[in-house]
Write a protein that holds these residues in place. Structure first.
Motif, PDB file in Angstrom:
ATOM      1  N   ILE A  19      24.304  15.472 -25.382  1.00 53.73           N
ATOM      2  CA  ILE A  19      24.936  14.832 -24.136  1.00 53.73           C
ATOM      3  C   ILE A  19      24.956  15.893 -22.846  1.00 53.73           C
ATOM      4  CG2 ILE A  19      26.786  13.773 -23.005  1.00 53.73           C
ATOM      5  CD1 ILE A  19      27.655  12.466 -25.567  1.00 53.73           C
ATOM      6  N   ILE A  20      25.338  17.228 -23.444  1.00 51.96           N
ATOM      7  CA  ILE A  20      25.551  18.123 -22.327  1.00 51.96           C
ATOM      8  C   ILE A  20      24.044  18.529 -21.653  1.00 51.96           C
ATOM      9  CG2 ILE A  20      26.019  20.752 -21.887  1.00 51.96           C
ATOM     10  CD1 ILE A  20      28.494  20.079 -23.418  1.00 51.96           C
ATOM     11  N   ARG A  21      23.084  18.834 -22.976  1.00 50.84           N
ATOM     12  CA  ARG A  21      21.749  19.249 -22.588  1.00 50.84           C
ATOM     13  C   ARG A  21      21.117  18.163 -21.859  1.00 50.84           C
ATOM     14  NH1 ARG A  21      18.724  20.893 -27.410  1.00 50.84           N
ATOM     15  NH2 ARG A  21      17.988  18.499 -27.542  1.00 50.84           N
ATOM     16  N   ASN A  22      21.010  16.866 -22.436  1.00 53.13           N
ATOM     17  CA  ASN A  22      20.116  15.934 -21.997  1.00 53.13           C
ATOM     18  C   ASN A  22      20.645  15.179 -20.779  1.00 53.13           C
ATOM     19  OD1 ASN A  22      18.154  16.772 -23.723  1.00 53.13           O
ATOM     20  ND2 ASN A  22      18.659  15.063 -25.132  1.00 53.13           N
ATOM     21  N   HIS A  23      22.202  15.061 -20.538  1.00 50.47           N
ATOM     22  CA  HIS A  23      22.567  14.168 -19.717  1.00 50.47           C
ATOM     23  C   HIS A  23      23.321  14.950 -18.464  1.00 50.47           C
ATOM     24  CE1 HIS A  23      21.529  10.600 -21.886  1.00 50.47           C
ATOM     25  NE2 HIS A  23      21.812  11.230 -22.891  1.00 50.47           N
ATOM     26  N   ILE A  24      24.065  15.932 -18.892  1.00 49.91           N
ATOM     27  CA  ILE A  24      24.925  16.753 -17.888  1.00 49.91           C
ATOM     28  C   ILE A  24      23.981  17.800 -17.281  1.00 49.91           C
ATOM     29  CG2 ILE A  24      26.721  18.148 -17.663  1.00 49.91           C
ATOM     30  CD1 ILE A  24      28.312  16.210 -19.517  1.00 49.91           C
ATOM     31  N   LEU A  25      23.284  18.529 -17.982  1.00 54.31           N
ATOM     32  CA  LEU A  25      22.690  19.626 -17.405  1.00 54.31           C
ATOM     33  C   LEU A  25      21.855  19.406 -16.378  1.00 54.31           C
ATOM     34  CD1 LEU A  25      23.644  22.555 -18.213  1.00 54.31           C
ATOM     35  CD2 LEU A  25      21.699  22.501 -19.648  1.00 54.31           C
ATOM     36  N   PRO A  26      20.944  18.202 -16.679  1.00 54.11           N
ATOM     37  CA  PRO A  26      20.028  17.982 -15.441  1.00 54.11           C
ATOM     38  C   PRO A  26      20.508  17.566 -14.114  1.00 54.11           C
ATOM     39  CG  PRO A  26      19.353  16.862 -17.414  1.00 54.11           C
ATOM     40  CD  PRO A  26      20.530  17.345 -17.837  1.00 54.11           C
ATOM     41  N   GLN A  27      21.835  16.916 -14.221  1.00 54.18           N
ATOM     42  CA  GLN A  27      22.653  16.354 -13.149  1.00 54.18           C
ATOM     43  C   GLN A  27      23.174  17.568 -12.288  1.00 54.18           C
ATOM     44  OE1 GLN A  27      23.519  13.042 -12.429  1.00 54.18           O
ATOM     45  NE2 GLN A  27      22.047  12.289 -13.681  1.00 54.18           N
ATOM     46  N   ILE A  28      23.615  18.393 -12.975  1.00 50.69           N
ATOM     47  CA  ILE A  28      24.270  19.722 -12.251  1.00 50.69           C
ATOM     48  C   ILE A  28      23.414  20.704 -12.123  1.00 50.69           C
ATOM     49  CG2 ILE A  28      26.769  19.129 -13.259  1.00 50.69           C
ATOM     50  CD1 ILE A  28      26.150  21.522 -15.072  1.00 50.69           C
ATOM     51  N   MET A  29      21.995  20.673 -12.613  1.00 49.99           N
ATOM     52  CA  MET A  29      21.258  21.837 -12.272  1.00 49.99           C
ATOM     53  C   MET A  29      21.026  22.152 -10.850  1.00 49.99           C
ATOM     54  SD  MET A  29      20.191  23.502 -14.436  1.00 49.99           S
ATOM     55  CE  MET A  29      19.162  25.054 -14.597  1.00 49.99           C
ATOM     56  N   PRO A  30      20.796  21.138  -9.942  1.00 51.14           N
ATOM     57  CA  PRO A  30      20.509  21.631  -8.692  1.00 51.14           C
ATOM     58  C   PRO A  30      21.838  22.216  -8.057  1.00 51.14           C
ATOM     59  CG  PRO A  30      20.003  19.558  -9.135  1.00 51.14           C
ATOM     60  CD  PRO A  30      20.542  19.739 -10.242  1.00 51.14           C
ATOM     61  N   LEU A  31      22.862  21.771  -8.311  1.00 53.26           N
ATOM     62  CA  LEU A  31      24.049  22.179  -8.026  1.00 53.26           C
ATOM     63  C   LEU A  31      24.209  23.941  -8.291  1.00 53.26           C
ATOM     64  CD1 LEU A  31      26.759  21.171  -6.732  1.00 53.26           C
ATOM     65  CD2 LEU A  31      27.942  21.751  -8.809  1.00 53.26           C
ATOM     66  N   ILE A  32      24.151  24.138  -9.750  1.00 51.48           N
ATOM     67  CA  ILE A  32      24.140  25.454 -10.332  1.00 51.48           C
ATOM     68  C   ILE A  32      22.966  26.386  -9.235  1.00 51.48           C
ATOM     69  CG2 ILE A  32      23.579  26.952 -12.228  1.00 51.48           C
ATOM     70  CD1 ILE A  32      24.548  24.586 -13.880  1.00 51.48           C
ATOM     71  N   VAL A  33      21.967  25.831  -9.213  1.00 55.93           N
ATOM     72  CA  VAL A  33      20.893  26.589  -8.442  1.00 55.93           C
ATOM     73  C   VAL A  33      21.367  27.110  -6.950  1.00 55.93           C
ATOM     74  CG1 VAL A  33      18.812  26.490  -7.514  1.00 55.93           C
ATOM     75  CG2 VAL A  33      19.057  25.658  -9.750  1.00 55.93           C
ATOM     76  N   ALA A  34      21.989  26.091  -6.371  1.00 59.20           N
ATOM     77  CA  ALA A  34      22.326  26.348  -4.959  1.00 59.20           C
ATOM     78  C   ALA A  34      23.538  27.283  -4.902  1.00 59.20           C
ATOM     79  CB  ALA A  34      23.075  25.066  -4.283  1.00 59.20           C
ATOM     80  N   VAL A  85      21.964  33.302   1.817  1.00 58.90           N
ATOM     81  CA  VAL A  85      22.983  32.457   2.331  1.00 58.90           C
ATOM     82  C   VAL A  85      22.138  31.029   2.859  1.00 58.90           C
ATOM     83  CG1 VAL A  85      24.680  32.281   4.005  1.00 58.90           C
ATOM     84  CG2 VAL A  85      24.737  34.276   2.673  1.00 58.90           C
ATOM     85  N   LEU A  86      21.507  31.538   3.610  1.00 53.36           N
ATOM     86  CA  LEU A  86      20.541  30.224   4.326  1.00 53.36           C
ATOM     87  C   LEU A  86      20.238  29.406   3.191  1.00 53.36           C
ATOM     88  CD1 LEU A  86      18.537  32.059   7.206  1.00 53.36           C
ATOM     89  CD2 LEU A  86      20.402  30.495   7.360  1.00 53.36           C
ATOM     90  N   LEU A  87      19.602  29.919   2.538  1.00 52.52           N
ATOM     91  CA  LEU A  87      18.899  29.049   1.193  1.00 52.52           C
ATOM     92  C   LEU A  87      20.026  28.454   0.448  1.00 52.52           C
ATOM     93  CD1 LEU A  87      15.943  28.739   0.495  1.00 52.52           C
ATOM     94  CD2 LEU A  87      16.365  30.462  -1.385  1.00 52.52           C
ATOM     95  N   GLY A  88      21.157  29.128   0.174  1.00 53.27           N
ATOM     96  CA  GLY A  88      22.060  28.417  -0.539  1.00 53.27           C
ATOM     97  C   GLY A  88      22.833  27.216   0.176  1.00 53.27           C
ATOM     98  N   ASN A  89      23.055  27.482   1.630  1.00 48.91           N
ATOM     99  CA  ASN A  89      23.608  26.640   2.376  1.00 48.91           C
ATOM    100  C   ASN A  89      22.743  25.235   2.386  1.00 48.91           C
ATOM    101  OD1 ASN A  89      25.916  27.830   2.736  1.00 48.91           O
ATOM    102  ND2 ASN A  89      25.666  28.758   4.639  1.00 48.91           N
ATOM    103  N   VAL A  90      21.608  25.574   2.671  1.00 48.33           N
ATOM    104  CA  VAL A  90      20.602  24.375   2.881  1.00 48.33           C
ATOM    105  C   VAL A  90      20.528  23.544   1.644  1.00 48.33           C
ATOM    106  CG1 VAL A  90      18.397  23.582   3.243  1.00 48.33           C
ATOM    107  CG2 VAL A  90      19.348  25.240   4.757  1.00 48.33           C
ATOM    108  N   LEU A  91      20.607  24.232   0.558  1.00 48.84           N
ATOM    109  CA  LEU A  91      20.343  23.751  -0.767  1.00 48.84           C
ATOM    110  C   LEU A  91      21.773  22.883  -1.011  1.00 48.84           C
ATOM    111  CD1 LEU A  91      18.939  26.254  -3.227  1.00 48.84           C
ATOM    112  CD2 LEU A  91      17.890  24.372  -2.031  1.00 48.84           C
ATOM    113  N   GLU A  92      22.839  23.368  -0.658  1.00 50.45           N
ATOM    114  CA  GLU A  92      23.846  22.767  -0.950  1.00 50.45           C
ATOM    115  C   GLU A  92      24.108  21.726   0.059  1.00 50.45           C
ATOM    116  OE1 GLU A  92      27.761  25.058  -0.466  1.00 50.45           O
ATOM    117  OE2 GLU A  92      27.659  25.409  -2.549  1.00 50.45           O
ATOM    118  N   GLU A  93      23.724  21.837   1.321  1.00 53.74           N
ATOM    119  CA  GLU A  93      23.722  20.786   2.161  1.00 53.74           C
ATOM    120  C   GLU A  93      22.966  19.467   1.738  1.00 53.74           C
ATOM    121  OE1 GLU A  93      23.269  21.051   6.638  1.00 53.74           O
ATOM    122  OE2 GLU A  93      24.750  22.326   6.160  1.00 53.74           O
ATOM    123  N   MET A  94      21.715  19.920   1.316  1.00 52.99           N
ATOM    124  CA  MET A  94      20.990  18.997   0.632  1.00 52.99           C
ATOM    125  C   MET A  94      21.489  18.032  -0.315  1.00 52.99           C
ATOM    126  SD  MET A  94      17.226  20.478   1.197  1.00 52.99           S
ATOM    127  CE  MET A  94      16.362  19.339   0.604  1.00 52.99           C
TER     128      MET A  94
END
Lengths: 333, 325, 324, 564
Positions: free
Chosen positions: C204-219, C284-293
């Motif tokens: 569940i974590i790998r296939n359902h949760i991780l893909p969802q939170i990945m963008p957030l983690i990246v930002a 910071v710019l990159l992270g903020n933009v990612l977060e905002e998106m």
């Protein structure tokens, strides 16, 4: 039903179009196109349609509460003034005094850190309708009228139940005795018992004050119960517009027909017997088809529906529809 | 949850945190290498083994670290006795108190200025989103955020002293040393100007960003639309409805930011030769003055914890959602 | 599996479409990428090694030479080429920043997922730890930790110590963020469904949760990178860097210890500082933009000016009036 | 809300106003009249403003108790506040200070000092011969207490006040450098020091308001803001200084110090950082002095005897003389001088700086190992150290990987370490630089012998005795001076000999021989002798004494006068 032919309309919406410029890629979303309808004094009109069809945008456009990336065109006559020609300052004097609105989801429509009574009083004193003391008395009356003990005016919104908040919003909307009340999905997110209370209240107000109400809803049951006229919207345009019994009994537009079919029978008690939903999804407002907007989902489409948008024609007395299948008399707007 | 319950909860949490800090503080400093007795004596001394032994006993270093040293230390801390500094040979508490006021003065001034300006700027930047003002303020904040504190400090030091002739060290001129600070305010301010400016610029960016996103969030709430629909002007909406809601998170964040502030103080005090806790901390570190370092660390951590607790209490008074019920 | 991952990939494509139009985001990406390129191609863009002493005609070390005497950025107090130091310093600064950032991301995500997904005492424990870490002033703690680890003679290189200390202290914000996200995802239907058909936690974590939170983690990671780079420069400035592998912070440490200011050697103390601002601003710019998106709530608000009313022509107006 | 905002506004306004005001009040020096107390000569009473000399430095005294002071800053203050029986003059000769005349008996065992007349303590009391004798006897009898004096009184038996103006010191054996030794014995005011029961009590006494007999007295010492204000002692037996006040302020940041000199916030400093000296030379109205001094910087090689307790933890290759030679040949001392000192110094050879005693003690016959990386590689190759794939040489299990440590309080050594590590890598030796806090480094070198290479420095005394003592095996005990662990019985014997040979030329021979031994065995590789770098505002003050004593010596400040 009110006799619409005698009085002159309170609000005349003509060819109202609203576009939003998307902040990221500058694409244009055409949220409303060529919307026209009338609201007569004392009338209750229902705006229905799926989410994203432009119901709320219509209200916001009329009250000019849209954000800066919106572009409006057309006319909105309130009595004899085109609201779209007013500057922001004069527009403010119309808001609440003439046109009040009850927003959907009263949960967040009240300021959480301000006492409810204070928020209502603010509306009165803002328009300098009476002095502070009188206004406080008036707040008490308003609260009592919507069934809230006036002492609770000193409380904060979070101390209210959902239904109370919605009633408080209605009280607030009535604070300046407006002649036109917009109600944007007033019963969404409330449980069934409370929904009934709120509808009852709206009905009572309508009778007591004789003000005109425009209700935005996707609940056809609400429309049937409250409204005398219905505007069915699809993809930012008016699909069909007319007296409630005409619409319910003789829908002209395929969309209206589908909508009515999809809506659970009012007699049916179990709402979980799902809506027979219309196949497909509403068009993206940034990628509208050139012809009829309902064409991709329509089950009776003609060849020309693809290329030619049907005009809104008066199919019967005061009953309009925008469909190439309908043989209309003339385009009245 | 009623306010009382909430406060008790916060208090308990603070106590737990404080205990953890105390424990970390103790353990961390015990594993630091170096012979503390040597550290007291310095490089160039001949000293007999007996004297060393007596010093060890004097500092309680002959007993086992746990539990003896731990609990005796804990007990003393609880009584406000932070021990005697090995390098300065004065009670640690006394040294800390002397430096505390200097740091409070610096941080306080910097914070007040930057909170005020940051809130105002952030408010306008968020309100006038995407205008030149917002882009300007945002750019400034992001650059300020991305700028190393010490680097900005040194550049301002160089510029301020060569172009404005501002003093480059200390809190007051030598002539004014020992006089009550309020009698020498112009001199004091001349000395405080550059360090305060450095701190303010950095916090300003931080607070502006926080306020901007806070106000953005508030302004997209429905009640703002309600207020606008009532016929209020933007100013009225901003002042009567948005400001208080947007300010609430600031209270918490300012307190949480204190840790960041303390870090800033270490750099700034080092650059400007400013006698506060920050510089004391660094000196104590290089001198391996455990009691002093421990005391300074404890004081810094406990102040931040207390400030957080204070903010929580303040918050319960400001936000009616907590106050009632 | 892989439905969620495919969705993630498609979102990535969508993401790029939107991102392309974001000037701040592009700027941030540009800043970060140029720095990375500089680090990678350091030997190609420099003519001398960073440790070589530049000499004058008499063979004496050429110290504090301004850019017009020795290009492009002059020499430092030891006669080293500042540009070479800057280019090779990028390697150290970025390595420390990135590795520390990734450690923080990894630890933070792991703990965040554990806390959010399993809840209970584990959640409580992890959250209390973050509470504690959040209030302990970070710099003093790090100074003491770095000094302590360094002197325990563990045979760890100074840079590794820096990376570990920064990485292991800055995971709290990620953990909190991930936890709250996991909490909401956990309640969604597809997770409940997966659980109902007997899927294991890891699945569940790998296939359902991780893909969802990945963008957030990246930002979030991008934002932490900037913190890590700043912290590294600060610790190096306070003398905790590795003098043989100079990072930008170490350069500044040398610049200030060796009186670059008094020598007016702006070419020595400005470039490393600007480089730090360059990268951390980029992040910071990159992270903020990612977060905002990811958090489109912040894309507009109710007091943002007025909607524009487009006048229609007089003829049309008259027509409308007539009909009305 | 409103109230808070107002408060903030007010503060802001205050700050803005103050900044304007601050710049205006810059010449603050003269604003506050000096504490008037015993204000001296009538001429100075006429000029309302006292003449204040502002001095900037980078340190601060640890204590003002001569029994237990280690930092040079403390000794700077002692020179101002206290007096000694003898002192050095600008020419490097020893002359009497408290003592008007001094003589030694035929057998060299009795020294007689005749005190000047009318010497007074700062509190107005007379300084007596009994008090001087009390001092010397206290140093002799309480060596655990008067730790810092103990090296100077070895071989002293007792002191005695023969009459009101004569003091006699009895010795165990003749001492070759008596004047030098006595010049470090500060005569303190006995009532301040009589009451301490134990050595620790004595040492814990910080003595921050000392009573002395020197040319200046301390009126303010603020340890928090690190400011010392000294006032001229009008009753000083050597005459009155021409300035009224000296204010010492400590800078943590050397750029701030330089900046202060540039804008005139300070009038002089004797601690111009080497890397800023060239810049300071270009300042307007600032005069600079770069003078060869008594300081040296060395690379310490762990030379502790193998049977030392605890056992030395070092790379065993360091015991190989050829490895030491190779390391020495891989260090470009001229580059260190050019780069690190910006040319203000000389490459080092011997533990005795070349200027000591006018060059008399420095063994100029020793030819230094030349910098030659090829030679270094060849030596190691021949000694059997073979380069591995990673470029590091190894002989069997022994890889040439060395720790290269230096005290963390120095701003120069990181650069030195950086450069040495680079050179060593060229001959296949990997040296890892590491800053270590000074106190830990003390323990690591002595007694733990837990290091490979350490960069450190010494400030030598004017007499060779001290520097030579550092390398004796007797000093390699906990608390001793030795940090290399060098142990050579021949050297130890020579050290004792030179202490007792009264004849200067005879003594010189021994001292030279000792330097040869050190050069051969290389417990130290002397890197360089850094110059003393000083600067002062020539638009404000003049007549500084430019001598090896330094422009900040009390002799110099006695004659400094403001520019008219």
């Amino acid at each position: 039903m009110h006799n619409t032919s005698v009085k002159s309309p309170l609000l005349r919406v003509r060819h109202l179009s609203t576009e939003f410029v998307m902040p990221v890629d500058q694409r244009v979303a055409r949220a409303l196109e060529d919307v026209s309808f009338d609201v007569y004094p004392g009338q209750t009109i229902g705006l229905v349609g799926e989410s994203g069809c432009g119901k709320t945008t219509t209200l916001m456009s009329v009250m000019r509460l849209l954000p800066a990336n919106a572009r409006l065109s057309g006319q909105v006559f309130f009595k004899d003034t085109d609201l779209l020609t007013l500057n922001e300052k004069s527009m403010r004097s119309y808001r609440w005094k003439e046109l009040a609105i009850v927003f959907q989801g009263a949960m967040n429509a009240l300021n959480p850190v301000m006492r409810v009574g204070e928020q209502i009083r603010e509306a009165i004193t803002l328009h300098k309708l009476m002095d502070r003391e009188q206004a406080e008395t008036r707040v008490g009356e308003l609260l009592e009228m919507v069934g809230i003990p006036k002492e609770r005016g000193a409380q904060y919104p979070f101390q209210y139940s959902g239904g109370m908040r919605q009633r408080a919003m209605i009280a607030m909307a009535l604070a300046c005795s407006p002649s036109l009340l917009f109600a944007d999905e007033p019963t969404t997110a409330l449980d069934v018992m409370v929904q009934a209370q709120v509808l009852e209240l709206l009905k009572k107000i309508q009778q007591d004050f004789g003000l005109a109400i425009v209700i935005v809803t996707h609940d056809l049951g609400v429309v049937a119960e409250l409204c005398d006229t219905v505007v069915v919207m699809y993809g930012g345009k008016v699909a069909e517009y007319g007296p409630v019994d005409m619409i319910y009994n003789a829908p002209q537009h395929p969309y209206t027909q589908r909508l009515l079919e999809s809506f659970p029978d009012l007699a049916r008690s179990d709402p979980s017997e799902a809506l027979a939903s219309i196949p497909g999804t509403p068009p993206r407002l940034t990628e509208l088809p050139p012809g009829c907007r309902f064409e991709p989902r329509c089950y009776v489409r003609l060849e020309k529906c693809k290329f030619e948008a049907p005009p809104l024609l008066e199919v019967n007395d005061n009953h309009f529809a925008a469909c190439h299948l309908c043989k209309g008399a003339e385009a009245r707007f | 949850m009623s306010r009382r319950d909430l406060l008790i909860r916060k208090l308990l949490l603070s106590l737990v945190t404080m205990f953890v800090v105390v424990a970390i503080n103790f353990v961390l400093f015990r594993i630091l290498p170096g012979d503390p007795v040597r550290a007291v004596i310095g490089r160039n001394v001949k000293i007999s083994a007996e004297v060393q032994q007596s010093l060890r006993e004097q500092f309680g270093l002959d007993k086992p670290v746990f539990p003896d040293q731990f609990f005796s230390t804990l007990g003393q801390w609880a009584r406000g006795n932070l021990g005697v500094s090995w390098s300065l040979r004065k009670p640690v508490a006394e040294i800390l108190v002397a430096k505390l006021w200097n740091t409070l003065l610096l941080i306080g001034l910097g914070q007040i200025l930057s909170i005020f300006l940051g809130v105002v700027l952030g408010l306008f930047a968020g309100w006038k989103r995407k205008t030149a003002l917002d882009v300007g303020a945002l750019t400034f904040s992001l650059i300020a955020w991305a700028t190393p504190t010490f680097w900005l400090g040194i550049i301002l030091l160089a510029a301020g002293s060569s172009w404005l002739g501002l003093p480059t060290r200390g809190i007051v001129s030598p002539e004014n040393v020992g006089k009550p600070l309020y009698t020498v305010i112009p001199d004091l301010m001349a000395h405080l100007f550059l360090p305060t400016l450095t701190l303010s610029i950095l916090y300003l960016g931080e607070y502006m960003l926080i306020m901007r996103s806070s106000i953005l969030e508030v302004l997209s709430e429905d009640y703002i639309l309600t207020a606008k629909a009532k016929g209020m002007s933007h100013w009225q909406v901003l002042w009567k409805h948005a400001l208080k809601n947007a300010m609430l998170p600031i209270v918490t964040i300012v307190a949480l930011n204190l840790g960041f502030t303390v870090s800033g103080a270490i750099y700034i005090e080092t650059v400007f030769s400013y006698d506060g806790l920050g510089k004391l901390f660094q000196t104590a570190l290089t001198k391996q003055d455990y009691p002093l370092l421990q005391g300074a660390f404890l004081l810094l951590a406990v102040s931040v914890i207390l400030a957080n607790m204070l903010a929580d209490i303040l918050y319960t008074y400001l936000d009616p959602r907590v106050k009632a019920s | 599996m892989q439905e969620s991952w495919l969705l993630f990939k498609r979102n990535l494509a969508d993401f790029w479409k939107t991102f392309r139009h974001n000037r701040m985001g592009l700027m941030g990406a540009f800043l970060v990428l140029t720095a990375i390129l500089l680090a990678i191609f350091a030997p190609l863009v420099t003519t001398t090694s960073p440790n070589e002493i530049i000499r004058d005609a008499n063979g004496r070390g050429l110290t504090f030479a301004p850019p017009f005497v020795h290009g492009p950025l002059g020499t430092d107090d030891a006669g080293h080429d500042v540009w070479a130091q800057l280019a090779f310093g990028a390697r150290i600064s970025l390595t420390v920043g990135f590795l520390a950032g990734f450690i923080a991301m990894f630890v933070g995500s792991l703990l965040g997922i554990l806390a959010g997904y399993f809840g209970g005492w584990l959640d409580n424990l992890i959250m209390r730890i973050t509470d504690v870490l959040l209030v302990i002033p970070d710099l003093p703690l790090m100074l003491v930790l770095v000094a302590a680890i360094r002197q325990l003679n563990l045979q760890i290189s100074p840079l590794t110590v820096l990376i570990l200390v920064i990485g292991l202290l800055y995971w709290t914000s990620t953990a909190r963020l991930v936890r709250s996200q996991v909490l909401t995802i956990k309640e969604r239907q597809f997770v409940a469904r997966a659980r109902a058909i007997g899927a294991g936690h890891i699945h569940i974590i790998r296939n359902h949760i991780l893909p969802q939170i990945m963008p957030l983690i990246v930002a979030n990671t991008v934002l932490i990178l900037s913190t890590a780079i700043l912290i590294e420069s600060g610790l190096a400035f306070l003398g905790l860097g590795d003098p043989t592998q100079p990072s930008w912070g170490t350069m500044l440490n040398f610049a200030f210890d060796r009186n670059a200011i008094s020598n007016n050697a702006w070419w020595f103390y400005l470039p490393p500082g600007l480089a730090i601002v360059w990268v951390s601003l980029g992040c910071v710019l990159l992270g903020n933009v990612l977060e905002e998106m990811l958090n489109p709530r912040l894309t507009g608000h109710h007091l943002e000016g007025e909607a524009r009313v487009v006048k229609i022509t007089g003829e049309e107006a008259a027509h409308a009036q007539h009909l009305g | 809300m409103k109230k808070t905002l107002w408060f903030v506004f007010l503060l802001f306004a205050l700050l803005v106003a103050a900044c304007g005001g601050g710049t205006a009040t810059q010449p603050a020096a003269g604003e506050n009249p000096a504490p008037t107390g015993e204000n001296p000569t009538p001429t100075l009473e006429v000029s309302a403003e006292p003449i204040v000399l502002h001095v900037g430095w980078l340190g601060f005294p640890d204590t003002l108790n001569p029994a237990y002071a280690f930092l040079t800053e403390s000794y700077t203050m002692f020179d101002f506040v206290y007096s000694t029986l003898t002192t050095q003059n600008p020419q490097g000769e020893y002359v009497g200070l408290l003592a008007e005349e001094r003589s030694v008996s035929e057998d060299g065992l009795t020294w007689t000092y005749k005190l000047r007349q009318g010497i007074k303590w700062h509190n107005g009391e007379d300084l007596t011969s009994e008090q001087v004798a009390w001092n010397i006897n206290a140093f002799i009898q309480n060596q655990d207490g008067w730790v810092t004096n103990s090296g100077y009184i070895t071989g002293f038996v007792e002191a005695r006040a023969v009459d009101a103006s004569t003091v006699e010191i009895k010795l165990e054996y003749p001492i070759s450098n008596m004047d030098y030794r006595v010049s470090f014995l500060y005569i303190v005011y006995p009532p301040d020091f009589e009451s301490f029961a134990t050595p620790e009590d004595l040492q814990n006494f910080t003595n921050f308001s000392p009573v002395g007999s020197g040319p200046f007295k301390i009126t303010t010492l603020d340890k928090d803001q690190r400011i010392i204000i000294l006032e001229t002692n009008a009753d000083y037996f050597g005459g009155r200084a021409k300035i009224d006040q000296v204010i010492y302020q400590t800078f943590d940041n050397s750029d701030a110090l330089v900046q202060a000199l540039k804008v005139g916030d300070i009038d002089m400093t004797n601690e111009v950082p080497d890397s800023a000296f060239a810049a300071v030379q270009t300042f307007e109205n600032v005069e600079t002095i770069s003078r060869q001094g008594l300081s040296l910087t060395e690379l310490i090689i762990n030379s502790a005897p193998a049977d030392h307790d605890p056992a030395p933890t070092r790379n065993p290759a360091l015991e190989d003389p050829q490895v030491r030679l190779a390391i020495a040949s891989a260090i470009n001392k001229q580059d260190l001088v050019d780069v690190v000192l910006q040319g203000n110094g000389k490459p080092g050879v011997n533990i005795i700086p070349p200027v000591m005693g006018g060059g008399f003690w420095y063994n100029s016959n020793i030819q230094d190992v030349a910098f030659n990386l090829d030679e270094g590689n060849r030596i190691l190759e021949e000694a059997g150290y073979v380069k591995g794939a990673d470029g590091i040489r190894a002989k069997g299990e022994v890889r040439l990987e060395l720790r290269l440590q230096y005290p963390s309080d120095s701003s120069t050594y990181p650069r030195v370490a950086d450069m040495i590590a680079n050179w060593l890598s060229e001959i296949g030796v990997k040296a890892t630089p590491e800053a270590v806090d000074p106190d830990s480094l003390v323990v690591a070198t002595n007694p733990n012998a837990d290091y490979d290479l350490v960069i450190w420095g010494w400030g030598a005394d004017p007499d060779p005795d001290f520097m030579l003592s550092v390398m004796t095996s007797e000093q390699y005990v906990e608390g001793g001076w030795s940090d290399s662990g060098y142990s050579n019985s021949e050297y130890d014997q020579l050290y004792l000999d030179q202490q007792q040979v009264i004849d200067r030329v005879e003594r010189q021979k021994i001292v030279w021989k000792m330097q040869e031994l050190l050069f051969r065995d290389k417990p130290y590789i002397i890197l360089y002798y850094g110059n003393d770098l000083e600067a002062y505002r020539s638009d404000k003050f003049t007549n500084f004494l430019d001598s090896p004593l330094g422009i900040a010596s009390f002799q110099s400040l006695m004659q400094v006068e403001p520019v008219k």
